[in-house]
Design a protein around this motif. Structure first.
Motif, PDB file in Angstrom:
ATOM      1  N   PRO A  73     -65.101  24.383  21.274  1.00  0.00           N
ATOM      2  CA  PRO A  73     -64.629  22.882  21.569  1.00  0.00           C
ATOM      3  C   PRO A  73     -65.256  22.245  22.657  1.00  0.00           C
ATOM      4  N   LYS A  74     -65.359  20.989  22.652  1.00  0.00           N
ATOM      5  CA  LYS A  74     -65.989  20.071  23.824  1.00  0.00           C
ATOM      6  C   LYS A  74     -65.219  19.706  24.579  1.00  0.00           C
ATOM      7  N   ARG A  75     -63.809  19.389  24.462  1.00  0.00           N
ATOM      8  CA  ARG A  75     -62.790  18.977  25.419  1.00  0.00           C
ATOM      9  C   ARG A  75     -61.593  19.694  24.930  1.00  0.00           C
ATOM     10  N   LEU A  76     -60.647  19.747  26.029  1.00  0.00           N
ATOM     11  CA  LEU A  76     -59.508  19.771  26.024  1.00  0.00           C
ATOM     12  C   LEU A  76     -58.511  18.630  26.142  1.00  0.00           C
ATOM     13  N   VAL A  77     -57.670  18.149  25.160  1.00  0.00           N
ATOM     14  CA  VAL A  77     -57.320  16.656  25.328  1.00  0.00           C
ATOM     15  C   VAL A  77     -55.830  16.692  25.356  1.00  0.00           C
ATOM     16  N   LEU A  78     -55.036  16.130  26.201  1.00  0.00           N
ATOM     17  CA  LEU A  78     -53.798  15.968  26.260  1.00  0.00           C
ATOM     18  C   LEU A  78     -53.523  14.262  25.601  1.00  0.00           C
ATOM     19  N   LYS A  79     -52.529  13.922  24.670  1.00  0.00           N
ATOM     20  CA  LYS A  79     -52.515  12.619  24.243  1.00  0.00           C
ATOM     21  C   LYS A  79     -50.987  12.400  24.016  1.00  0.00           C
ATOM     22  N   ASP A  80     -50.725  11.275  24.290  1.00  0.00           N
ATOM     23  CA  ASP A  80     -49.286  10.809  24.221  1.00  0.00           C
ATOM     24  C   ASP A  80     -48.958  10.896  22.512  1.00  0.00           C
ATOM     25  N   VAL A  81     -48.126  11.457  22.264  1.00  0.00           N
ATOM     26  CA  VAL A  81     -47.548  11.709  20.848  1.00  0.00           C
ATOM     27  C   VAL A  81     -47.248  10.394  20.078  1.00  0.00           C
ATOM     28  N   TYR A  82     -46.926   9.207  20.952  1.00  0.00           N
ATOM     29  CA  TYR A  82     -46.502   8.132  20.281  1.00  0.00           C
ATOM     30  C   TYR A  82     -47.851   7.010  20.377  1.00  0.00           C
ATOM     31  N   SER A  83     -48.336   7.021  21.394  1.00  0.00           N
ATOM     32  CA  SER A  83     -49.484   5.897  21.490  1.00  0.00           C
ATOM     33  C   SER A  83     -50.749   6.311  21.325  1.00  0.00           C
ATOM     34  N   ALA A  84     -51.086   7.598  21.412  1.00  0.00           N
ATOM     35  CA  ALA A  84     -52.398   8.239  21.110  1.00  0.00           C
ATOM     36  C   ALA A  84     -53.152   8.018  22.107  1.00  0.00           C
ATOM     37  N   ASP A 200     -60.265  10.645  10.449  1.00  0.00           N
ATOM     38  CA  ASP A 200     -59.522  10.683  11.778  1.00  0.00           C
ATOM     39  C   ASP A 200     -59.112  12.252  12.323  1.00  0.00           C
ATOM     40  N   VAL A 201     -60.059  12.988  12.011  1.00  0.00           N
ATOM     41  CA  VAL A 201     -59.974  14.438  12.517  1.00  0.00           C
ATOM     42  C   VAL A 201     -60.928  14.688  13.716  1.00  0.00           C
ATOM     43  N   ALA A 202     -60.375  15.206  14.973  1.00  0.00           N
ATOM     44  CA  ALA A 202     -61.613  15.573  15.853  1.00  0.00           C
ATOM     45  C   ALA A 202     -61.806  16.977  15.847  1.00  0.00           C
ATOM     46  N   MET A 203     -62.767  17.158  15.078  1.00  0.00           N
ATOM     47  CA  MET A 203     -63.541  18.431  15.047  1.00  0.00           C
ATOM     48  C   MET A 203     -64.092  19.072  16.476  1.00  0.00           C
ATOM     49  N   ASP A 204     -64.417  18.228  17.537  1.00  0.00           N
ATOM     50  CA  ASP A 204     -64.973  18.919  18.739  1.00  0.00           C
ATOM     51  C   ASP A 204     -63.901  19.027  19.750  1.00  0.00           C
ATOM     52  N   ASP A 205     -62.684  18.807  19.458  1.00  0.00           N
ATOM     53  CA  ASP A 205     -61.596  18.798  20.566  1.00  0.00           C
ATOM     54  C   ASP A 205     -60.603  19.736  20.186  1.00  0.00           C
ATOM     55  N   VAL A 206     -59.827  20.395  21.381  1.00  0.00           N
ATOM     56  CA  VAL A 206     -58.506  20.644  21.075  1.00  0.00           C
ATOM     57  C   VAL A 206     -57.305  19.808  21.420  1.00  0.00           C
ATOM     58  N   ILE A 207     -56.616  19.251  20.816  1.00  0.00           N
ATOM     59  CA  ILE A 207     -55.812  18.226  21.010  1.00  0.00           C
ATOM     60  C   ILE A 207     -54.437  18.626  21.062  1.00  0.00           C
ATOM     61  N   MET A 208     -53.747  18.378  22.207  1.00  0.00           N
ATOM     62  CA  MET A 208     -52.290  18.526  22.415  1.00  0.00           C
ATOM     63  C   MET A 208     -51.459  17.311  22.445  1.00  0.00           C
ATOM     64  N   TRP A 209     -50.925  16.874  21.420  1.00  0.00           N
ATOM     65  CA  TRP A 209     -49.960  15.744  21.362  1.00  0.00           C
ATOM     66  C   TRP A 209     -48.676  15.667  22.076  1.00  0.00           C
ATOM     67  N   ILE A 210     -48.229  15.254  23.205  1.00  0.00           N
ATOM     68  CA  ILE A 210     -47.195  15.584  23.778  1.00  0.00           C
ATOM     69  C   ILE A 210     -46.012  14.487  23.848  1.00  0.00           C
ATOM     70  N   GLY A 211     -44.865  14.890  23.912  1.00  0.00           N
ATOM     71  CA  GLY A 211     -43.849  13.935  24.056  1.00  0.00           C
ATOM     72  C   GLY A 211     -42.530  14.611  24.463  1.00  0.00           C
ATOM     73  N   PRO A 212     -41.412  13.772  24.178  1.00  0.00           N
ATOM     74  CA  PRO A 212     -40.313  14.472  25.258  1.00  0.00           C
ATOM     75  C   PRO A 212     -39.804  15.543  24.146  1.00  0.00           C
ATOM     76  N   ASN A 213     -39.738  16.833  24.797  1.00  0.00           N
ATOM     77  CA  ASN A 213     -39.265  18.074  23.998  1.00  0.00           C
ATOM     78  C   ASN A 213     -39.949  18.569  22.693  1.00  0.00           C
ATOM     79  N   LEU A 214     -41.186  17.992  22.794  1.00  0.00           N
ATOM     80  CA  LEU A 214     -41.982  18.422  21.514  1.00  0.00           C
ATOM     81  C   LEU A 214     -43.510  18.314  21.785  1.00  0.00           C
TER      82      LEU A 214
END
Length: 399
Positions: A73-84, A200-214
């Motif tokens: 992968p090219k990036r590790l990405v942390l995203k907000d689970v609600y807003s992206a 809308d699938v990011a093939m080059d990234d490891v994505i972690m969508w984060i939010g409260p307790n999930l």
């Protein structure tokens, strides 16, 4: 009582196989790997391997084969689970590899296990035994013995317990029990065509969508042929026994998530529910000619993607210690002296990272996101404590 090898490794998972390979390559001793399953294999889904894990696979001579079944992968990405919104990014390309001297890869656990198993099979001094559910471990007169579920007893000069979270070998050292985090995971892989058809699938990234307790983790595996997804959430209905963390609760917990997350949940297999456990760090896991390794010694929560990597680190260090020390006990003590502080740090860091990514009160979330926002994608020093282990270790040895 039958002596089956110089060393018995209890557990034929990733850590057990890597340990057998490390020992045979460095010492020439014979190893018997005792696995409770009917055949050798690995269940589960994807696994992330940082530079510290790749160093070990390189030293074991399997890095090239691992690369054939991996995604870089090219990036590790942390995203907000609600807003992206992208909250933080770590660039994994040339700068990462230059800083840590190894790449970052993602792959299917079964592919990693298969490569290690095939490498082990090339050595005539590694024996594989299935349907061996080890019940007890004993030491007498310089011999170590294990007894299986049928009452059969095998002996060796030394025993390494690599039998996972619910390790029986660990009972020699502690009566502690696994600690439930009250989080549950649903994980699995799907053919890449199924999810890319939705777009809308990011093939080059490891994505972690984060939010409260999930959170939700996504990345491709097996050369990009499969897409791995892991959904994790804290239950509001925890009970020591019984049905909690259900698929129905998963749907409720992710209500209001970004449309890409809601769409991803449609592809999650709800057949395989995994409550998440760890244990407190164990101060001592060596006695005589018996020691522990991997999750048997230091099971940790998955939030830093370091469980498999720490087992691989163990495998390398224990092979090295057995090569240089005169007795098993001296080797195992040397191995533990290095690995216990290191693994305890990663165990506790995984818990803390879980609290950070799962923060729920507004002030903590605001503070976290502000700190994340000031992070540069090429600020690799923030990950030195995880991925730079062997580079720092090598410099310390030279000094």
């Amino acid at each position: 009582m039958t002596k089956i090898s110089d060393i018995i490794v209890v557990g034929g998972g990733i850590g057990g196989l890597a340990t057998a390979l490390s020992i045979v390559q460095r010492t020439g001793k014979s190893v018997a790997v005792l696995e409770q399953a009917p055949e050798f294999g690995e269940v589960g889904a994807g696994i992330q391997l940082g530079a510290n894990a790749l160093f070990v696979l390189d030293q074991l001579g399997v890095k090239e084969e691992i690369a054939k079944v991996s995604v870089f992968p090219k990036r590790l990405v942390l995203k907000d689970v609600y807003s992206a919104k992208e909250l933080a990014v770590l660039d994994l390309t040339e700068g990462f590899q230059e800083h840590f001297k190894q790449p970052y890869v993602v792959l299917h656990r079964s592919d990693l296990h298969r490569v290690l198993f095939e490498a082990c099979k090339k050595h005539g001094r590694i024996k594989f035994m299935n349907d061996e559910i080890i019940q007890t471990v004993e030491q007498t007169n310089g011999q170590a013995t294990v007894t299986n579920q049928k009452g059969e007893t095998y002996s060796a000069e030394a025993i390494i317990g690599a039998d996972g979270l619910k390790s029986k070998v660990r009972k020699l050292f502690s009566n502690d029990e696994p600690i439930c985090s009250e989080y549950v995971a649903y994980r699995g892989t799907i053919p890449i065509e199924e999810i890319t058809a939705k777009g809308d699938v990011a093939m080059d990234d490891v994505i972690m969508w984060i939010g409260p307790n999930l959170h939700l983790v996504q990345y491709p595996v097996r050369r990009g042929e499969l897409y791995n997804q892991v959904v994790v959430f804290k239950t509001y209905d925890y009970k020591p026994e019984g049905d909690w963390g259900t698929p129905e609760e998963m749907t409720q917990r992710f209500e209001g998530a970004h449309p890409l997350v809601e769409r991803a949940l449609e592809f999650i297999s709800t057949q395989f529910r995994s409550p998440m456990f760890d244990r407190l760090p164990l101060e001592n896991w060596t006695e005589g000619n018996v020691t522990l390794l991997g999750d048997a010694a230091h099971p940790m929560l998955q939030y830093l993607a370091q469980g498999g990597a720490q087992a691989l680190e163990d495998a390398y260090v224990i092979g090295e210690a057995l090569e240089t020390e005169a007795t098993y006990n001296e080797a195992f003590k040397k191995y533990q002296a290095e690995r216990q502080p290191r693994s305890a740090m990663v165990q506790t860091s995984a818990r803390k990272w879980g609290e950070i990514i799962h923060a729920e009160d507004d002030i903590t979330v605001l503070l976290r996101n502000t700190i994340f926002g000031n992070h540069k994608a090429t600020n690799y020093e923030v990950a030195d404590h995880l991925y730079n282990y062997f580079n720092v270790r090598k410099n310390e040895v030279k000094a």
